[in-house]
Design an enzyme around this catalytic site. Structure first.
Site, short mmCIF file in Angstrom:
data_model
loop_
_atom_site.label_atom_id
_atom_site.label_comp_id
_atom_site.label_asym_id
_atom_site.label_seq_id
_atom_site.Cartn_x
_atom_site.Cartn_y
_atom_site.Cartn_z
N GLY A 262 61.65 43.86 -65.64
CA GLY A 262 62.40 43.32 -64.54
C GLY A 262 62.63 42.02 -64.88
CE LYS A 263 66.52 39.13 -59.85
NZ LYS A 263 67.84 38.89 -59.08
NE ARG A 264 62.21 37.87 -58.53
CZ ARG A 264 62.84 36.73 -58.27
NH1 ARG A 264 62.15 35.56 -58.89
NH2 ARG A 264 63.80 36.47 -57.55
CG ASP A 265 58.36 42.45 -65.48
OD1 ASP A 265 57.88 42.19 -64.33
OD2 ASP A 265 59.01 43.35 -65.81
#
Ligand code: GLU
Length: 505
Positions: A262-265
């Site tokens: 994910g983009k928050r990873d």
């Protein structure tokens, strides 16, 4: 003619998975002498993010991927932004309506919610808007002609939905997944035109792929089920002979191997999942470029996330990737985004670069840190350091002592290795070094080693201290080469200052 398109929606920064999709498009197009097209799918005005389109272009450019056609580039199939192609979509929506493949629906979102709640209460497993309930809803199939006209005149909540007929089998071949089959009962009557008059992704995507004569649709596997709708749209529009070949490529997975990346990873795991830095206001998402990954290493690394050439060869230049790439060899299962592997690739590419090229690459970073070395110095520095770094900024963080004297020393090792009785020998070595005419690494090494041997000292008692006084640390390239690059007087000064410090520990 192979024509492939990368079709991002400008709803935020392009994720690294998108860059991989674009790369596969590009490799296939180059290999087949085809065209690589950039199409901006910006029909979702609510999710439109300023700057996202430019970010796509900049990111691809960073990796050396230039589209042959696209916004700002031109081409015979433009415009390449869907927001500029509304009329075309309207024409085909009308055709579908006229031919009974689509219908108007006027339900408000409250009515849709109510329908779902009702169905749930009745114990109906699926609450899809489909043939089973469409006549209970407010649409041009359930209402009288007059009522329909009233709604159209009011022009509130007018959407258009695909009319999906139950009992059909939709099967298509996917290059990665072979035969894929859906039954039409599994599908809902997708909205193809929103109340705003703009098409949804499905409609615009199909119309454009046909009009832009796209031969291969390469996209993430999350789009696989949409493809069933797309195939039905092709059929309904009479374009069955123009259905492109599909290749749904595997998801990128978190480094732990489970779950979609994910983009928050990036923030979570401490490495970038975006190609370039993206300033989101409250936070900046880090990019591979700024992290210190070379574009050619990124290309090689990304190509291998979900594909391999079937040999042991892991380092493939762009030209080799173009030659060897094939959609048939793309894996079905998800690809773990392993940044350690990415760093390994980067290291290989750093090592293979010339010292001069590396010096040029890191010069801005070095200037920014406040150092002004000559290009020659920096090239030699790169020669000594390049096998010891995985990321570009590590040249500086691991090699700062080349630009300034150490201010901290490895006290622990120094204490252990320093013996007062050797102090005079260190001073003698300092003298010896200062007296050398030829201050090459080789010559310094010969002189120091000869001194150690003729004084019956051990290397272990002398060399670590010599290294620490000159560099502050036990880590670094060959110490004699390091001295040679620092120069005679700098080396002598460091030995002297370091010895004073260490002898007082
Ligand atoms: N606009 C879609 C996306 O953002 C494109 C998917 C496709 O390639 O069809 O991913």
């Amino acid at each position: 003619m192979v024509r492939v398109r990368f079709a991002p929606s400008p709803t935020g920064p392009l994720h690294i998975g998108g860059v991989r999709t674009a790369l596969y498009d590009y490799l296939l197009a180059k290999q087949q002498g085809g065209k690589f097209i950039l199409r901006i799918e910006d029909t979702d005005q609510k999710r439109y993010v300023e700057g996202a389109e430019q970010y796509v272009i900049d990111s691809l450019r960073w990796m050396g991927i230039e589209p042959d056609e696209g916004p700002g580039i031109g081409g015979d199939y433009g415009p390449y932004r869907q927001s500029e192609r509304s009329e075309l979509y309207q024409k085909y929506v009308q055709q579908l309506l006229d031919q009974g493949h689509a219908y108007y629906a006027f339900d408000t979102s409250e009515e849709l919610d109510a329908m779902r709640t009702r169905k749930e209460a009745e114990g109906v497993v699926s609450q899809k808007y489909d043939a089973s309930i469409r006549l209970e809803m407010k649409n041009s199939l359930s209402l009288s002609k007059e009522k329909v006209q009233q709604y159209l005149d009011k022009n509130e909540n007018v959407t258009v939905r695909m009319k999906i007929t139950p009992g059909e089998v939709i099967s298509f071949r996917d290059i990665v997944r072979d035969k894929v089959e859906f039954r039409s009962e599994e599908l809902d009557d997708k909205i193809i035109m929103k109340a705003s008059g703009l098409p949804t992704y499905h409609m615009a995507n199909v119309v454009d792929d046909k009009h832009m004569e796209i031969s291969h649709v390469i996209r993430g596997e999350e789009w696989l089920s949409s493809t069933a709708h797309h195939v039905l749209l092709y059929r309904a529009l009479g374009w069955e002979d123009h259905i492109p070949q599909f290749a749904h490529i595997p998801l990128l997975l978190k480094p732990v191997g489970k779950g979609k990346l994910g983009k928050r990873d990036g923030a979570k795991f401490g490495f970038p999942v975006f190609p370039k830095n993206w300033d989101a206001g409250e936070e900046v998402y880090e990019g591979l470029a700024e992290y210190g990954i070379l574009p050619e290493a990124a290309m090689n690394f990304l190509a291998f996330l979900g594909w391999n050439p079937g040999t042991d060869q892991e380092i493939l230049s762009e030209a080799e990737l173009v030659k060897q790439f094939s959609l048939e060899r793309v894996n079905k299962s998800g690809a773990r985004f392993d940044i350690e592997k990415g760093k390994w690739y980067n290291q290989q590419y750093i090592i293979s670069k010339s010292d001069e090229d590396l010096a040029e690459l890191i010069m801005p970073m070095v200037h920014k840190a406040g150092y002004e070395p000559s290009p020659e110095f920096l090239s030699s520095f790169c020669r000594l350091m390049k096998e010891r770094v995985e990321l570009l900024p590590e040249f500086l963080s691991h090699g700062r002592f080349f630009f300034e004297r150490p201010t901290v020393y490895d006290d622990k090792t120094a204490k252990k290795k320093y013996k007062t009785e050797n102090h005079e020998h260190f001073l003698a070595i300092q003298n010896l070094v200062e007296g050398l005419d030829d201050f090459s690494g080789e010559n310094i090494q010969a002189a120091v080693k000869e001194y150690i041997q003729s004084n019956e000292l051990s290397f272990g008692a002398i060399l670590p201290i010599l290294r620490i006084v000159v560099t502050g640390t036990m880590q670094g390239p060959d110490i004699f080469e390091t001295m040679a690059l620092l120069g005679k007087s700098e080396t002598a000064d460091r030995i002297s200052a370091g010895l004073t410090y260490i002898s007082q520990l």
